[in-house]
Design a protein around this motif. Structure first.
Motif, PDB file in Angstrom:
ATOM      1  N   TRP A   1      -4.224   5.585  -7.821  1.00 55.60           N
ATOM      2  CA  TRP A   1      -5.568   5.819  -8.365  1.00 55.60           C
ATOM      3  C   TRP A   1      -6.191   4.531  -8.847  1.00 55.60           C
ATOM      4  CZ3 TRP A   1      -9.091   9.307  -7.884  1.00 55.60           C
ATOM      5  CH2 TRP A   1     -10.156   9.374  -8.788  1.00 55.60           C
ATOM      6  N   SER A   2      -5.393   3.708  -9.537  1.00 53.58           N
ATOM      7  CA  SER A   2      -5.987   2.481 -10.069  1.00 53.58           C
ATOM      8  C   SER A   2      -6.385   1.555  -8.931  1.00 53.58           C
ATOM      9  CB  SER A   2      -5.032   1.836 -11.072  1.00 53.58           C
ATOM     10  OG  SER A   2      -4.463   0.696 -10.585  1.00 53.58           O
ATOM     11  N   MET A   3      -5.616   1.568  -7.832  1.00 55.15           N
ATOM     12  CA  MET A   3      -6.023   0.780  -6.667  1.00 55.15           C
ATOM     13  C   MET A   3      -7.270   1.374  -6.051  1.00 55.15           C
ATOM     14  SD  MET A   3      -3.426  -0.413  -3.788  1.00 55.15           S
ATOM     15  CE  MET A   3      -1.969  -1.197  -4.330  1.00 55.15           C
TER      16      MET A   3
ATOM     17  N   ILE B   1       0.951   8.213  -8.383  1.00 54.39           N
ATOM     18  CA  ILE B   1      -0.460   8.598  -8.403  1.00 54.39           C
ATOM     19  C   ILE B   1      -1.252   7.669  -9.314  1.00 54.39           C
ATOM     20  CG2 ILE B   1      -2.080  10.410  -8.985  1.00 54.39           C
ATOM     21  CD1 ILE B   1      -0.203  12.394  -8.039  1.00 54.39           C
TER      22      ILE B   1
ATOM     23  N   THR C   1      -9.681   3.106  -7.446  1.00 51.20           N
ATOM     24  CA  THR C   1     -10.911   2.894  -8.197  1.00 51.20           C
ATOM     25  C   THR C   1     -11.461   1.495  -7.955  1.00 51.20           C
ATOM     26  OG1 THR C   1      -9.525   2.385 -10.084  1.00 51.20           O
ATOM     27  CG2 THR C   1     -10.556   4.547 -10.060  1.00 51.20           C
ATOM     28  N   SER C   2     -10.591   0.546  -7.635  1.00 54.94           N
ATOM     29  CA  SER C   2     -11.100  -0.778  -7.278  1.00 54.94           C
ATOM     30  C   SER C   2     -11.414  -0.868  -5.800  1.00 54.94           C
ATOM     31  CB  SER C   2     -10.080  -1.871  -7.595  1.00 54.94           C
ATOM     32  OG  SER C   2      -9.331  -1.571  -8.698  1.00 54.94           O
ATOM     33  N   ARG C   3     -11.178   0.233  -5.081  1.00 50.21           N
ATOM     34  CA  ARG C   3     -11.430   0.274  -3.643  1.00 50.21           C
ATOM     35  C   ARG C   3     -10.650  -0.797  -2.884  1.00 50.21           C
ATOM     36  NH1 ARG C   3     -13.167   4.173  -5.197  1.00 50.21           N
ATOM     37  NH2 ARG C   3     -14.957   5.388  -4.588  1.00 50.21           N
ATOM     38  N   ALA C   4      -9.530  -1.205  -3.428  1.00 52.53           N
ATOM     39  CA  ALA C   4      -8.749  -2.225  -2.729  1.00 52.53           C
ATOM     40  C   ALA C   4      -8.081  -1.612  -1.508  1.00 52.53           C
ATOM     41  CB  ALA C   4      -7.691  -2.783  -3.664  1.00 52.53           C
ATOM     42  N   TYR C   5      -8.083  -2.323  -0.395  1.00 47.65           N
ATOM     43  CA  TYR C   5      -7.442  -1.921   0.859  1.00 47.65           C
ATOM     44  C   TYR C   5      -8.081  -0.721   1.515  1.00 47.65           C
ATOM     45  CZ  TYR C   5      -3.683  -4.924  -0.740  1.00 47.65           C
ATOM     46  OH  TYR C   5      -2.970  -5.989  -1.197  1.00 47.65           O
TER      47      TYR C   5
ATOM     48  N   LYS D   1      -0.668   4.494  -9.911  1.00 46.54           N
ATOM     49  CA  LYS D   1      -0.891   3.236  -9.218  1.00 46.54           C
ATOM     50  C   LYS D   1      -1.921   3.396  -8.111  1.00 46.54           C
ATOM     51  CE  LYS D   1       2.960   0.730 -10.382  1.00 46.54           C
ATOM     52  NZ  LYS D   1       4.067   0.726  -9.451  1.00 46.54           N
TER      53      LYS D   1
ATOM     54  N   VAL E   1       0.826  -1.205   0.000  1.00 46.87           N
ATOM     55  CA  VAL E   1       0.000   0.000   0.000  1.00 46.87           C
ATOM     56  C   VAL E   1       0.860   1.254   0.000  1.00 46.87           C
ATOM     57  CG1 VAL E   1      -1.995  -1.054   1.056  1.00 46.87           C
ATOM     58  CG2 VAL E   1      -0.182  -0.223   2.489  1.00 46.87           C
TER      59      VAL E   1
END
Lengths: 497, 439
Positions: B400-402, B396, B404-408, B398, B184
């Motif tokens: 952002w892409s995380m 940014i 948008t999937s709401r991961a973590y 990376k 993260v």
């Protein structure tokens, strides 16, 4: 320094737990030559003065006090006395306090409902008291390790009950579960029921689950071992093939350095002749726990604490099932053969033969991966290997560089370095799907259901709800895996006007 | 004028240890013959360094530092190493640690640990600041990837800003390796940078990837460990923080340097380039001349190279052809023999800077005749330029892409952060990128 408490439930849980304590003592005794009670030892053991009838706890203080007597921070629970009695008669009896044991006589009859509902209600107060006592003796409790099997009655039923209890009473303390899943040809017919009913509790209440797979097999016509772990069986066979003498426990002058295999308990308190046939398998599982906590206990240039493992490896709340693998399996003793190259260790960690469940992570999608390295390895070695392996492994598109590294300076006993990989990989859904299919086969016919519904507080809805919970977990993993070749389109970034 | 150093988290403490070690070795352990200055000047230098970084307490030299970490192992190791060096020590009373780490969770470090520990940490900082005759400012060392350094570091910086509104605050942030130290890390980096932008005066960026390249290619270290990387960082930091004088004999105090380097509050990102870097064995065989050093350094600035090997000489200062690296301000630090003869006009070229800044004012140069760390001649460039844009963009992207999937995200929300906070941070950093791109 933080402390952890190990709660071992059921026959399987107590056997793995027993190996864990033996190996932990072995590790600390080989590292702590001066016999001082320091922070590292205190993470799993208490230092007590046994002159008092209620052994008085001696705190770490300056870390300069000598070790008087060590007691494990453990709670042993079993509904039949056989295993726990054996532990208390054996050489490790001094490590456990009789107040940490909770036993009954008749067992749970391989029935999750009896374990969870009946024994749960009966022993709730006692379990809660025992755990509270252990927790109060900790300076700063960080996590609980719960070890149990999924297929039986006590392990799965009472084990999942204990997990609920921990969630309720200690919501801020992390709960790591090492769960032993049954095999396809498990002797216990109702094991799919027990497993699925317990899985739902794990999904809801655990922070992290490390599944270990259990597959029964008749190995090369040797003695059939009851309820054994196929994946672990394969690993132990690999070690034994490298040195056939190891299987007979003679001193090995051959290839494998004595005491270096992760399946051995050499050097522990339990002597060779007392070792049971499946101890090798349990040692591997116990080693996983030791290696996972090594960075929290010992110093290193890149420390990884247990809360970092949950933080980095669990991207979505329910997807906390982690696949583990350990390398190297042993180290070579012949000085003329160069030591197994470091890079080989990294490559092996991702092969399907080294995983502790029967799964092939290389062909599935990685959501996250943690590399816990111990011993004489530098950060440049890790980086080099990550770069090398990156191309052969498939990571989800929003986590292409999803690696977490931990470096601990202290090497494990008998080896110069070792690697434990903990990964969140979608291949677990294959294991769970198999489990669900076996459950549905029985449930369709309502076979054996009456044994469960007889128990007070057990409803038929528990079955359907558990099945739903399992299905939703499988679906989440499957949906993510579908993105293996076509990633979901991502939203464009914020534009500044 | 003294600088108080705040070492936050594992990375901050490890880098801090190497930083003080480098300064102590260079100042106290250097034979007079190698220094290139008369005895009296050397003594003056030693006194300046002592005043700036150390205080004399209880008979030994103690670093002006406050060490903060959520778990005790790293602080213990750093303190022991300092004592072992025999040149300086850390003050045991100026340390703060807890038992449990932050778990790589920015929200945990910022919201949970921040509110719990800020009072005690600020007390320690206050005590350290009061020991100084004249306080220049604060130098915070932290990482971006972890939980304590990044989260608690950002919180404490805010507190320091509130408590000491007139002091200068410079944060040295360690950018993690591109591929994985922490999964993260991108979230933590985005959240930290956006918060630091509000409270800090300057953010000095150091990238692990680049430092590692220096170790492997220039210093020829085969098995690079974190302490090697930290030594390189310590060297770079010491090369510009040690005393030096400008043309009109003003000293390079933190305030002077920052006032020049950060002329506009929207442009706070600084990077360092230092040459030469060589392994110990090679130093005796090398002969560097100032024109060569200056030429290399200029090209390193223009072509965005982090070390003197592998520079792209094709990039030129022209509006056609490959895009070159534009700067807001540059500070040059020259140490060693014949510093007064150096021609630095290549850094005053108007094309390096945006048209709305007078190019004459964009370069500040500081010199010291005393050699630095066994190099006869060494040059260091601290610049406020477009260099960090590539990494910033990458992070940014990376994050952002995380996001948008709401991961973590649930892990951060658990500790009190909200999705709006994420969006705010993203917006702030996008603005920073746009500002720099438009230079």
């Amino acid at each position: 320094m933080t402390q952890s408490i190990v709660v071992q439930v059921g026959q399987c849980g107590n056997q793995i737990g027993f190996r864990f304590w033996d190996l932990a003592l072995r590790e600390h005794s080989s590292l702590n030559k001066t016999g001082l009670y320091d922070d590292a030892v205190s993470s799993f053991f208490r230092n007590v003065d046994t002159r008092y009838s209620d052994p008085a706890d001696i705190p770490v203080g300056h870390g300069l006090g000598k070790i008087k007597d060590l007691k494990a921070r453990a709670v042993l629970i079993d509904m039949e006395e056989g295993v726990v009695n054996e532990i208390m008669k054996g050489p490790l009896r001094g490590v456990f306090d009789y107040k940490q044991l909770i036993t009954d006589v008749s067992g749970a009859g391989n029935n999750w409902a009896i374990g969870h509902k009946m024994y749960g209600a009966k022993y709730k107060e006692e379990i809660s008291e025992t755990i509270r006592r252990a927790a109060e003796l900790c300076d700063c409790l960080q996590c609980f390790f719960v070890i149990h099997s999924m297929g039986g009655g006590t392990g799965s039923g009472l084990g999942s009950f204990v997990l609920n209890l921990l969630h309720e009473e200690y919501p801020d303390i992390y709960r790591f579960v090492m769960a032993v899943y049954p095999s396809h040809e498990d002797d216990v017919i109702t094991s799919p029921y027990n497993s699925v009913l317990a899985m739902r509790q794990l999904t809801d209440n655990a922070d992290c689950v490390l599944p270990v797979e259990n597959q029964c097999e008749n190995i090369h016509g040797k003695t059939q071992i009851f309820g054994e772990m196929q994946a672990l069986v394969d690993i132990v066979n690999k070690i034994n093939q490298a040195n056939p003498k190891l299987a007979e426990r003679k001193s090995s002058r051959g290839h494998v350095k004595a005491g270096s295999a992760i399946s051995t308990g050499d050097g522990g308190i339990v002597k060779g002749k007392d070792e049971k046939p499946f101890d090798s398998m349990n040692n591997i599982a116990a080693n996983v726990l030791l290696n996972m906590t090594s960075s929290a206990r010992f110093e290193g240039s890149l420390n990884v604490d247990l809360n970092e493992i949950t933080m980095n490896l669990v991207p979505f709340p329910k997807m906390h099932y982690l696949v583990t693998s350990q390398t190297p399996l042993y180290s070579v003793s012949d000085v003329h053969i160069p030591p197994r190259r470091l890079d080989q260790m990294f490559s092996d960690a991702f092969s399907k033969d080294h995983q502790l469940i029967k799964a092939d992570p290389k062909h599935s999608l990685y959501l996250a991966c943690a590399l816990m390295v111990r011993g004489k390895v530098e950060v440049s070695d890790i980086r080099r290997n990550i770069e090398r392996l990156q191309s052969s492994l498939k990571f989800i598109h929003w986590n292409r560089d999803g690696w977490k590294t931990g470096l601990c300076n202290v090497a494990p006993v008998g080896q110069p370095y070792s690697l434990l990989t903990i990964a969140n990989n979608t291949c677990v859904h294959h294991t769970f799907s198999g489990l669900r299919d076996r459950f549905v086969k029985l449930y369709k016919r309502k076979a054996h259901i009456h044994h469960y519904t007889h128990v007070d507080n057990m409803e038929i809805e528990d079955f359907s709800e558990s099945l739903e919970s399992l299905t939703s977990v499988i679906k989440e993993y499957e949906t993510l895996e579908k993105q293996i070749n076509n990633p979901a389109p991502s939203l464009p970034r914020l534009q500044v006007i | 004028m003294s600088v108080v150093t705040l070492q936050m988290g594992q990375c901050g403490n490890q880098v801090g240890g190497q930083f003080f070690n480098m300064i102590a070795r260079d100042t106290f352990d250097q034979s007079l013959a190698k220094c290139n200055v008369p005895r009296q000047t050397n003594q003056q230098f030693i006194d300046d360094v002592c005043e700036r970084f150390f205080s004399q307490e209880e008979g030994s030299l103690k670093a002006r530092a406050v060490m903060v970490d959520m778990e005790p192992k790293v602080i213990a190791m750093t303190t022991t190493e300092a004592k072992r060096s025999g040149l300086f020590q850390y003050n045991n009373k100026q340390q703060f640690c807890q038992k449990c780490g932050s778990g790589n969770n920015w929200a945990h470090g910022f919201l949970v640990h921040g509110s719990k520990c800020s009072q005690q940490v600020m007390d320690l900082i206050q005590k350290e600041a009061e020991k100084c005759d004249r306080l220049e400012g604060f130098f915070t060392l932290m990482s971006l990837a972890g939980g304590t350094g990044s989260g608690l570091g950002a919180y404490i910086t805010q507190c320091v800003r509130d408590e000491f509104p007139h002091s200068f605050i410079m944060n040295q942030v360690t950018w993690p390796f591109y591929t994985g130290e922490v999964i993260v890390q991108n979230y933590n980096a985005v959240l930290t940078l956006s918060h630091l932008y509000q409270s800090s005066d300057a953010i000095l960026i150091v990238e692990n990837d680049q430092e590692q390249k220096i170790c492997s290619q220039l210093l020829n270290i085969k098995k690079i460990s974190f302490s090697d990387i930290n030594e390189v960082i310590g060297h770079k930091l010491a090369s510009f923080l040690q005393p030096a004088k400008s043309n009109n004999l003003t000293s390079n105090h933190l305030g002077e340097m920052l006032e020049h380097l950060v002329p506009h509050p929207e442009y706070k990102l600084l990077t360092m380039k230092t040459i030469p870097f060589m392994s110990e064995n090679n130093i005796q065989y090398s002969a560097y001349q100032w024109p060569g050093l200056v030429k290399h350094l200029t090209q390193m600035l223009i072509a965005n190279a982090s070390m003197e090997e592998g520079i792209d000489w094709g990039v030129k200062l022209s509006s056609t052809g490959l895009a070159y690296n534009k700067s807001m301000a540059n500070s040059l630090f020259l140490r060693g023999l014949d510093v007064n003869t150096v021609d630095v006009s290549s850094f005053k070229d108007g094309r390096l800077y945006p048209s709305w800044l007078p190019s004459e004012a964009c370069l500040a140069s500081w010199t010291n005749q005393r050699t630095f760390n066994k190099y006869e001649k060494s040059a260091s460039l601290v610049s406020n330029s477009q260099t960090p844009l590539i990494s910033l963009n990458h992070v940014i992207d990376k994050a952002w892409s995380m996001f948008t999937s709401r991961a973590y995200v649930h892990q951060y929300i658990k500790h009190g952060l909200a999705e709006e906070d994420f969006l705010d941070s993203f917006a702030c950093l996008e603005q920073v990128i746009k500002n720099y791109k438009d230079l």
